[in-house]
Design an enzyme around this catalytic site. Structure first.
Site: not given
Length: 304
Positions: A77, A234, A238, A261
């Site tokens: 973030h 969101h 990311d 991720h």
């Protein structure tokens, strides 16, 4: 031009996964420095580069580790906020192994950066231009980079919980788009995942103050959602934070389907493993106007 912050930033909160108090400070840095983390509680080799090749794959967050084994986690973030505000040079001091989660989004990081002020530096920005399609797949997750004149993010997610369901969104990340469209979107999880993580001793700092929790067709948070498609926003946040670990702004289109991720990190490794897949471009002032953060203005984001 390259950019750093004008004055130091100090923020504190709790680590999402450790549940421990976490504090950080962000300091200006000189040209060509890049973004580095520094563990202020560790003596000796405590500098950790914010680069894709320092990532140790973790299912729940982005974890950076230096050659001495010193680590800092949950950097995504903050990295998104730095990239989204156009910051290319900074030192981030962290007093423990995890960046504070704050409200689960990047909004408070963006607000702090804008309050501190952004300083232009006397050196051009070097960007990574994607020259041909680079793709990775793992199970039902897929991510790719394709050529584009500016950074674009296209993301698709699907969850069985009706409160999320299927969501898809595409954005160009120029002219302050990140701060305006993505920065306030919070991390999210399913109630069943919360129960499993807590049983495993994880997400000890998680709460309804720093995450959206859904249970079937219900949003557990009393205040509900900030956006009807907050979940996919969101995921795009990311992705930007993880792409920022390329070490320079990317000119290209990122597409992710159920990607997280690890997938974005695998994609960066695949990009840099292909010498014909990219080139480094020194951008003129006019060319740099398409970069994330180029159009960001303090007064337009006073609601953060």
């Amino acid at each position: 031009m390259q950019k750093t912050i004008k004055t130091a930033i100090h923020l504190g909160g709790v680590g999402l996964h450790s549940g421990e108090a976490a504090r950080l400070s962000i300091h200006p840095a000189g040209i060509h420095h890049g973004i580095w983390f520094r563990r202020s509680d560790v003596d000796g080799n405590n500098m950790i580069p914010a680069r894709h090749d320092a990532v140790e794959l973790s299912p729940l967050c982005t974890l950076l580790v230096n050659e001495a084994g010193v680590s800092v986690s949950t950097v995504e973030h903050l990295m998104a906020a730095l990239c989204g505000c156009g910051i290319t040079n900074a030192i981030v001091d962290v007093d423990g192994p995890e960046v504070p989660i704050l409200d689960g989004s990047a909004a408070k990081f963006v607000r702090a950066i804008l309050d501190a002020g952004i300083r232009r530096q006397a050196a051009p920005v070097h960007a990574i231009e994607v020259l041909r399609r680079i793709a990775v797949r793992h199970g039902d997750a897929y991510a790719e980079l394709t050529p584009a004149g500016e950074l674009e993010i296209d993301f698709d997610i699907a969850f069985p919980d009706a409160a999320i369901g299927h969501q898809h969104k595409t954005l160009r990340l120029s002219n302050g788009t990140f701060a305006r469209e993505l920065a306030d979107s919070r991390t999210f999880c399913r109630q069943s995942d919360v129960d499993a993580m807590r049983a495993a001793g994880k997400a000890l700092g998680g709460s309804l103050d720093n995450a959206v929790v859904v249970d079937g067709d219900r949003v557990v948070n009393p205040g509900g959602l900030r956006h009807s498609d907050e979940a996919v926003r969101h995921k795009m946040l990311d992705a930007l934070g993880d792409l920022a670990l390329a070490g320079a702004p990317i000119l290209g289109r990122y597409s992710g389907i159920r990607a997280g991720h690890a997938m974005t990190n695998r994609l960066l490794h695949a990009l840099f493993a292909d010498p014909l897949g990219y080139r480094i471009r020194t951008l003129s002032a006019a060319e740099a106007r398409v970069l994330p953060g180029a159009g960001i203005e303090h007064d337009r984001f006073a609601h953060f």
